[in-house]
Structure formats: C-alpha cells, structure tokens
Design an enzyme around this catalytic site. Structure first.
Site, mmCIF file in Angstrom:
data_model
loop_
_atom_site.group_PDB
_atom_site.id
_atom_site.type_symbol
_atom_site.label_atom_id
_atom_site.label_comp_id
_atom_site.label_asym_id
_atom_site.label_seq_id
_atom_site.Cartn_x
_atom_site.Cartn_y
_atom_site.Cartn_z
ATOM 1 N N ASN A 125 0.840 -1.203 0.000
ATOM 2 C CA ASN A 125 0.000 0.000 0.000
ATOM 3 C C ASN A 125 0.875 1.253 0.000
ATOM 4 O O ASN A 125 1.922 1.295 0.635
ATOM 5 C CB ASN A 125 -1.016 0.001 1.156
ATOM 6 C CG ASN A 125 -0.425 -0.141 2.529
ATOM 7 O OD1 ASN A 125 0.575 -0.822 2.721
ATOM 8 N ND2 ASN A 125 -1.045 0.485 3.502
ATOM 9 N N GLU A 154 0.416 5.322 0.492
ATOM 10 C CA GLU A 154 -0.521 6.368 0.928
ATOM 11 C C GLU A 154 -0.057 7.748 0.453
ATOM 12 O O GLU A 154 1.077 7.928 0.021
ATOM 13 C CB GLU A 154 -0.664 6.317 2.454
ATOM 14 C CG GLU A 154 -1.252 4.987 2.897
ATOM 15 C CD GLU A 154 -1.507 4.894 4.400
ATOM 16 O OE1 GLU A 154 -1.060 5.785 5.157
ATOM 17 O OE2 GLU A 154 -2.157 3.904 4.805
ATOM 18 N N CYS A 186 -4.250 0.696 -2.408
ATOM 19 C CA CYS A 186 -4.078 -0.548 -1.643
ATOM 20 C C CYS A 186 -2.974 -1.409 -2.259
ATOM 21 O O CYS A 186 -2.678 -1.312 -3.458
ATOM 22 C CB CYS A 186 -5.361 -1.367 -1.673
ATOM 23 S SG CYS A 186 -6.738 -0.646 -0.793
ATOM 24 N N GLU A 192 -3.070 -4.622 -2.917
ATOM 25 C CA GLU A 192 -3.543 -5.585 -3.931
ATOM 26 C C GLU A 192 -3.648 -4.930 -5.298
ATOM 27 O O GLU A 192 -3.242 -5.497 -6.310
ATOM 28 C CB GLU A 192 -4.924 -6.138 -3.545
ATOM 29 C CG GLU A 192 -4.983 -6.844 -2.223
ATOM 30 C CD GLU A 192 -5.344 -5.914 -1.080
ATOM 31 O OE1 GLU A 192 -4.734 -4.827 -0.945
ATOM 32 O OE2 GLU A 192 -6.258 -6.266 -0.311
ATOM 33 N N CYS A 241 -10.300 -5.028 0.482
ATOM 34 C CA CYS A 241 -11.430 -4.099 0.424
ATOM 35 C C CYS A 241 -12.264 -4.386 -0.826
ATOM 36 O O CYS A 241 -11.843 -5.112 -1.737
ATOM 37 C CB CYS A 241 -10.938 -2.651 0.435
ATOM 38 S SG CYS A 241 -10.325 -2.074 -1.158
ATOM 39 N N CYS A 292 -10.701 -3.543 -4.301
ATOM 40 C CA CYS A 292 -9.689 -4.523 -4.734
ATOM 41 C C CYS A 292 -10.358 -5.810 -5.203
ATOM 42 O O CYS A 292 -9.908 -6.443 -6.163
ATOM 43 C CB CYS A 292 -8.704 -4.809 -3.603
ATOM 44 S SG CYS A 292 -7.583 -3.420 -3.288
HETATM 45 N N1 THU Z 1 -5.309 -1.355 2.486
HETATM 46 C C1 THU Z 1 -4.765 -2.208 1.583
HETATM 47 O O1 THU Z 1 -3.631 -2.037 1.147
HETATM 48 N N2 THU Z 1 -5.516 -3.270 1.191
HETATM 49 C C2 THU Z 1 -6.796 -3.512 1.596
HETATM 50 O O2 THU Z 1 -7.430 -4.432 1.107
HETATM 51 C C3 THU Z 1 -7.399 -2.682 2.625
HETATM 52 C C4 THU Z 1 -6.636 -1.494 3.032
HETATM 53 C C5 THU Z 1 -4.517 -0.203 2.902
HETATM 54 C C6 THU Z 1 -5.065 1.129 2.445
HETATM 55 C C7 THU Z 1 -4.476 2.063 3.462
HETATM 56 O O3 THU Z 1 -3.174 2.421 3.044
HETATM 57 C C8 THU Z 1 -4.362 1.216 4.707
HETATM 58 O O4 THU Z 1 -4.460 -0.132 4.286
HETATM 59 C C9 THU Z 1 -5.427 1.499 5.755
HETATM 60 O O5 THU Z 1 -6.666 1.421 5.220
#
Ligand code: THU
Length: 157
Positions: free
Chosen positions: A62, A64, A73, A75, A112, A115
């Site tokens: 991930n 940000e 994310c 994935e 999520c 994804c």
């Molecule tokens: N996140 C992912 O990388 N994958 C997911 O399926 C759910 C959330 C990340 C997004 C964000 O950077 C952090 O987790 C918190 O939500």
C-alpha cells in the site's frame, strides 16, 4: 418466490507452512512485500503478491498520500503492476498480508471491496479462476475463486 442460496467454501490453514509449495512461496512474497509499504497515515502495512501464468510473481504494497484518495491498496498496486508488466499473461493467484506498524495481524487481512472488483475483472479477463490467499499469523484462508469473496460480480459492460 423461490429462496436461493449462495454457498461459499474456503480452506483454512494453521500457517503458510501447511500450504502447497506454490502457495507458500506466494504467501511468503506477500508477507515480505509488507516492508515496502508507505503508510505514514494509517501505519497499517499491507503486502500483496500476484502469481502470473508464466510463473512470475509481482509484489505490491500500500502506498498512501496526503491527498487520501490518491493512495492505493497493496492488492491493486500489485495487480496493476502485474497487468502493466505482463499484459498478455493471466493472473492465477493473489496473496495478501497486513498489520499495524508492519507486524503481521493474527487474523488474515481481507481485501477491500474495490480490490475485490479489480480481482474479479482480471479473473474475467483470464477466463480462469484466480485464487485469493489471505494471510494472518494465527491462520491463513484460501478462496479458490474471486466469486467466493465477491458473489454476483459486476461484469455487465
Ligand atoms: N489497504 C490495503 O492495502 N488493502 C486492503 O485491502 C485494505 C486497506 C490499505 C489502504 C491504506 O493504506 C491502509 O491499508 C489502511 O486502510
């Protein structure tokens, strides 16, 4: 009126060590990818790894951003990198792992909705099931196809 049912089954492993060699390798790649996360806001580090039909593995984590919707994310980072690198290959499997401050969570990390939708479309593109492996320190779940985590997939256009 008829009552209908959707049945979902999945495999639960006590750890990635219990999985077959291919899945174990992919799962280990996803865990390793957690250390490349850039998560200064949530401090939740997620790693993902995609196995392609040519055997190659593509990692993602991930990423940000201060403008929150601009981040992505793990994935989707992995799948988009895989799609960009190997446009003619199928995605066979994806594994993911996550945890606060990079410490693998006990319960498997679950993807999520956005994804899941992207997984669904790459599965449709491949015309073959794509398995999804969710890794936790206490247990690991394997779903054999994306439909099992996103029933009634949108694929109407
Ligand atoms: N996140 C992912 O990388 N994958 C997911 O399926 C759910 C959330 C990340 C997004 C964000 O950077 C952090 O987790 C918190 O939500």
């Amino acid at each position: 009126m008829a009552r209908k049912e959707i049945n979902i089954s999945y495999e639960e492993y006590s750890s990635i060590e219990e999985m077959n060699a291919e899945d174990r390798e992919l799962a280990a790649e996803a865990v390793a990818a957690m250390s490349n996360a850039y998560a200064p806001y949530s401090h939740f580090h997620v790693g993902a790894a995609v196995r392609m039909s040519n055997g190659q593995i593509v990692r993602g984590s991930n990423q940000e951003n201060a403008a929150f919707p601009s981040g992505l994310c793990a994935e989707r980072t992995a799948m988009f990198a895989a799609g960009a690198k190997y446009p003619d290959k199928d995605m066979r499997s994806i594994a993911l792992a996550g945890g606060v401050h990079g410490r693998l969570s006990e319960r498997p990390a679950t993807p999520c909705g956005a994804c899941r939708q992207v997984m669904a479309q790459y599965q449709t593109k491949a015309g073959k099931p794509m398995s999804v492996i969710m890794i936790g320190a206490g247990k690991v779940w394997k779903f054999n196809k994306v439909d099992d985590i996103l029933p009634l997939i949108f694929d109407s256009i």
